[in-house]
Design an enzyme around this catalytic site. Sequence first.
Site, PDB file in Angstrom:
ATOM      1  N   ARG A 144      35.355  43.392  41.345  1.00  0.00           N
ATOM      2  CA  ARG A 144      35.760  44.806  41.292  1.00  0.00           C
ATOM      3  C   ARG A 144      34.802  45.639  40.441  1.00  0.00           C
ATOM      4  O   ARG A 144      34.414  45.213  39.359  1.00  0.00           O
ATOM      5  CB  ARG A 144      37.178  44.910  40.710  1.00  0.00           C
ATOM      6  CG  ARG A 144      38.232  45.147  41.758  1.00  0.00           C
ATOM      7  CD  ARG A 144      39.623  45.019  41.226  1.00  0.00           C
ATOM      8  NE  ARG A 144      39.967  45.898  40.114  1.00  0.00           N
ATOM      9  CZ  ARG A 144      41.177  45.976  39.577  1.00  0.00           C
ATOM     10  NH1 ARG A 144      42.161  45.235  40.078  1.00  0.00           N
ATOM     11  NH2 ARG A 144      41.434  46.779  38.577  1.00  0.00           N
ATOM     12  N   ARG A 155      37.742  37.420  37.468  1.00  0.00           N
ATOM     13  CA  ARG A 155      38.497  37.811  38.677  1.00  0.00           C
ATOM     14  C   ARG A 155      37.553  38.044  39.858  1.00  0.00           C
ATOM     15  O   ARG A 155      36.534  38.681  39.733  1.00  0.00           O
ATOM     16  CB  ARG A 155      39.289  39.083  38.415  1.00  0.00           C
ATOM     17  CG  ARG A 155      39.942  39.613  39.710  1.00  0.00           C
ATOM     18  CD  ARG A 155      40.957  40.664  39.482  1.00  0.00           C
ATOM     19  NE  ARG A 155      40.559  41.654  38.520  1.00  0.00           N
ATOM     20  CZ  ARG A 155      41.426  42.451  37.884  1.00  0.00           C
ATOM     21  NH1 ARG A 155      42.710  42.341  38.123  1.00  0.00           N
ATOM     22  NH2 ARG A 155      40.990  43.343  37.021  1.00  0.00           N
ATOM     23  N   ARG A 209      52.560  54.524  34.454  1.00  0.00           N
ATOM     24  CA  ARG A 209      51.555  54.189  33.449  1.00  0.00           C
ATOM     25  C   ARG A 209      51.479  55.252  32.364  1.00  0.00           C
ATOM     26  O   ARG A 209      50.688  55.125  31.444  1.00  0.00           O
ATOM     27  CB  ARG A 209      50.214  54.148  34.156  1.00  0.00           C
ATOM     28  CG  ARG A 209      49.456  52.870  33.985  1.00  0.00           C
ATOM     29  CD  ARG A 209      48.309  53.004  34.958  1.00  0.00           C
ATOM     30  NE  ARG A 209      47.280  52.089  34.744  1.00  0.00           N
ATOM     31  CZ  ARG A 209      47.046  51.043  35.526  1.00  0.00           C
ATOM     32  NH1 ARG A 209      47.844  50.749  36.531  1.00  0.00           N
ATOM     33  NH2 ARG A 209      46.021  50.291  35.304  1.00  0.00           N
ATOM     34  N   ARG A 252      39.334  50.754  29.854  1.00  0.00           N
ATOM     35  CA  ARG A 252      40.679  50.542  30.436  1.00  0.00           C
ATOM     36  C   ARG A 252      41.644  50.000  29.390  1.00  0.00           C
ATOM     37  O   ARG A 252      42.810  50.409  29.332  1.00  0.00           O
ATOM     38  CB  ARG A 252      40.595  49.582  31.632  1.00  0.00           C
ATOM     39  CG  ARG A 252      39.971  50.246  32.847  1.00  0.00           C
ATOM     40  CD  ARG A 252      39.520  49.236  33.885  1.00  0.00           C
ATOM     41  NE  ARG A 252      40.569  48.379  34.352  1.00  0.00           N
ATOM     42  CZ  ARG A 252      40.363  47.176  34.893  1.00  0.00           C
ATOM     43  NH1 ARG A 252      39.144  46.708  35.027  1.00  0.00           N
ATOM     44  NH2 ARG A 252      41.383  46.464  35.313  1.00  0.00           N
ATOM     45  N   LYS A 264      49.765  41.263  36.209  1.00  0.00           N
ATOM     46  CA  LYS A 264      50.794  42.033  36.934  1.00  0.00           C
ATOM     47  C   LYS A 264      50.675  41.807  38.445  1.00  0.00           C
ATOM     48  O   LYS A 264      51.677  41.609  39.133  1.00  0.00           O
ATOM     49  CB  LYS A 264      50.671  43.541  36.631  1.00  0.00           C
ATOM     50  CG  LYS A 264      50.769  43.889  35.163  1.00  0.00           C
ATOM     51  CD  LYS A 264      50.645  45.384  34.924  1.00  0.00           C
ATOM     52  CE  LYS A 264      49.323  45.976  35.343  1.00  0.00           C
ATOM     53  NZ  LYS A 264      48.146  45.497  34.594  1.00  0.00           N
TER      54      LYS A 264
HETATM   55  P1  AP5 Z   1      45.717  40.196  37.798  1.00  0.00           P
HETATM   56  O1  AP5 Z   1      46.998  39.661  38.306  1.00  0.00           O
HETATM   57  O2  AP5 Z   1      44.753  40.787  38.782  1.00  0.00           O
HETATM   58  O3  AP5 Z   1      45.979  41.194  36.566  1.00  0.00           O
HETATM   59  P2  AP5 Z   1      46.544  42.679  36.555  1.00  0.00           P
HETATM   60  O4  AP5 Z   1      47.464  42.782  35.397  1.00  0.00           O
HETATM   61  O5  AP5 Z   1      47.058  43.062  37.902  1.00  0.00           O
HETATM   62  O6  AP5 Z   1      45.198  43.418  36.187  1.00  0.00           O
HETATM   63  P3  AP5 Z   1      44.489  44.716  36.754  1.00  0.00           P
HETATM   64  O7  AP5 Z   1      43.128  44.706  36.063  1.00  0.00           O
HETATM   65  O8  AP5 Z   1      44.496  44.790  38.240  1.00  0.00           O
HETATM   66  O9  AP5 Z   1      45.370  45.809  36.158  1.00  0.00           O
HETATM   67  P4  AP5 Z   1      45.020  47.239  35.941  1.00  0.00           P
HETATM   68  O10 AP5 Z   1      46.326  47.739  35.507  1.00  0.00           O
HETATM   69  O11 AP5 Z   1      43.875  47.536  35.046  1.00  0.00           O
HETATM   70  O12 AP5 Z   1      44.413  47.676  37.353  1.00  0.00           O
HETATM   71  P5  AP5 Z   1      45.033  48.479  38.568  1.00  0.00           P
HETATM   72  O13 AP5 Z   1      44.500  47.879  39.800  1.00  0.00           O
HETATM   73  O14 AP5 Z   1      46.492  48.671  38.409  1.00  0.00           O
HETATM   74  O15 AP5 Z   1      44.999  39.005  36.989  1.00  0.00           O
HETATM   75  C1  AP5 Z   1      43.710  39.167  36.442  1.00  0.00           C
HETATM   76  C2  AP5 Z   1      42.910  37.882  36.655  1.00  0.00           C
HETATM   77  O16 AP5 Z   1      43.503  36.840  35.865  1.00  0.00           O
HETATM   78  C3  AP5 Z   1      42.920  37.355  38.093  1.00  0.00           C
HETATM   79  O17 AP5 Z   1      41.671  36.761  38.357  1.00  0.00           O
HETATM   80  C4  AP5 Z   1      44.029  36.275  38.106  1.00  0.00           C
HETATM   81  O18 AP5 Z   1      43.745  35.248  39.038  1.00  0.00           O
HETATM   82  C5  AP5 Z   1      43.968  35.768  36.673  1.00  0.00           C
HETATM   83  N1  AP5 Z   1      45.279  35.398  36.130  1.00  0.00           N
HETATM   84  C6  AP5 Z   1      46.451  36.076  36.257  1.00  0.00           C
HETATM   85  N2  AP5 Z   1      47.443  35.473  35.571  1.00  0.00           N
HETATM   86  C7  AP5 Z   1      46.873  34.369  34.968  1.00  0.00           C
HETATM   87  C8  AP5 Z   1      47.369  33.348  34.133  1.00  0.00           C
HETATM   88  N3  AP5 Z   1      48.674  33.316  33.740  1.00  0.00           N
HETATM   89  N4  AP5 Z   1      46.520  32.375  33.709  1.00  0.00           N
HETATM   90  C9  AP5 Z   1      45.219  32.399  34.096  1.00  0.00           C
HETATM   91  N5  AP5 Z   1      44.681  33.347  34.904  1.00  0.00           N
HETATM   92  C10 AP5 Z   1      45.494  34.329  35.335  1.00  0.00           C
HETATM   93  O19 AP5 Z   1      44.358  49.924  38.319  1.00  0.00           O
HETATM   94  C11 AP5 Z   1      42.987  50.143  38.511  1.00  0.00           C
HETATM   95  C12 AP5 Z   1      42.676  51.607  38.237  1.00  0.00           C
HETATM   96  O20 AP5 Z   1      43.395  52.444  39.173  1.00  0.00           O
HETATM   97  C13 AP5 Z   1      43.091  52.127  36.863  1.00  0.00           C
HETATM   98  O21 AP5 Z   1      42.116  51.885  35.870  1.00  0.00           O
HETATM   99  C14 AP5 Z   1      43.275  53.634  37.133  1.00  0.00           C
HETATM  100  O22 AP5 Z   1      42.029  54.286  37.220  1.00  0.00           O
HETATM  101  C15 AP5 Z   1      43.892  53.629  38.537  1.00  0.00           C
HETATM  102  N6  AP5 Z   1      45.369  53.583  38.510  1.00  0.00           N
HETATM  103  C16 AP5 Z   1      46.172  52.603  39.017  1.00  0.00           C
HETATM  104  N7  AP5 Z   1      47.464  52.901  38.825  1.00  0.00           N
HETATM  105  C17 AP5 Z   1      47.477  54.089  38.175  1.00  0.00           C
HETATM  106  C18 AP5 Z   1      48.529  54.904  37.672  1.00  0.00           C
HETATM  107  N8  AP5 Z   1      49.821  54.548  37.800  1.00  0.00           N
HETATM  108  N9  AP5 Z   1      48.196  56.057  37.045  1.00  0.00           N
HETATM  109  C19 AP5 Z   1      46.903  56.448  36.902  1.00  0.00           C
HETATM  110  N10 AP5 Z   1      45.866  55.722  37.355  1.00  0.00           N
HETATM  111  C20 AP5 Z   1      46.154  54.544  37.984  1.00  0.00           C
END
Ligand code: AP5
Length: 221
Positions: A167, A135, A96, A178, A21
């Site tokens: 991270r 990552r 979410r 997660r 994402k």
């Molecule tokens: P990346 O693009 O970083 O993936 P992502 O989907 O953004 O993954 P996240 O782990 O950041 O999502 P998340 O939803 O768990 O975390 P968030 O920060 O929102 O890609 C991942 C890796 O793969 C990278 O190294 C990239 O280079 C690689 N990659 C990408 N695409 C690829 C491809 N096609 N091929 C090969 N490699 C690829 O949330 C973190 C925490 O914050 C949550 O756990 C929660 O505690 C809190 N939080 C955030 N938002 C909310 C909300 N709305 N409500 C409640 N709590 C929340």
Amino acid sequence: MRETNGGGGVLVLLGSPGVGKGTQGVRLGQDLGWAHVSTGDLLRAALGERTVLGVKAGKYMDAGELVPDHLIVDLVREHLATMPAGRGVVFDGFPRTVPQAEALDRVLAGAGRTVNRVCLLEAPEEILVKRISGRRASPNGRVYNIYFDPPLRDGVCDETGEPLIHRADDHPDTVRTRLSVYREVTAPLVGFYEDRGLLARVDGEGGIEQVYGALRAAVGR
Ligand code: AP5
């Protein structure tokens, strides 16, 4: 994508942790000239600054749990208020939960706007785990992957020369939590948006370029 916002649209990127994402959302925002709003990035910034919200949220994030809805909705509402009216938005990691999605509808309706499209990025869990384990992030927000998208020099950001960070919530135990939180609490949003005719499924399994092409086709621009 139908737009009713008199300017940019409102797009939601939905999908499991690690599906891409952030990687796709940053690029899509840049290419469309829209804001990329990641609640994960906003929370990590608040945590880094040790704000009251950041300290509260950090406890949930470290455990791999969701931050309570009311904190997230206030955060998003305040962030949107800092943006020019009508600017297009790519939401990443928000909403979410169903209550967050309902709150987003209310916030947007107050500005005469609506969600125009929801793109669900999908990939098998073993791929997600590998992506997350590889990552590494720069303090400036640029995200790398030691297997799929490595920096030019090991452990160092190409743009700033700063050391790359692993991270805290990418620890394997936390990743398992997660992923299960996603399945139980976030996956019901698929039906929520399908019922409204807004959902487009995007194959997130291929390489970064291939997924981006599929995403652009789903966005329809
Ligand atoms: P990346 O693009 O970083 O993936 P992502 O989907 O953004 O993954 P996240 O782990 O950041 O999502 P998340 O939803 O768990 O975390 P968030 O920060 O929102 O890609 C991942 C890796 O793969 C990278 O190294 C990239 O280079 C690689 N990659 C990408 N695409 C690829 C491809 N096609 N091929 C090969 N490699 C690829 O949330 C973190 C925490 O914050 C949550 O756990 C929660 O505690 C809190 N939080 C955030 N938002 C909310 C909300 N709305 N409500 C409640 N709590 C929340």
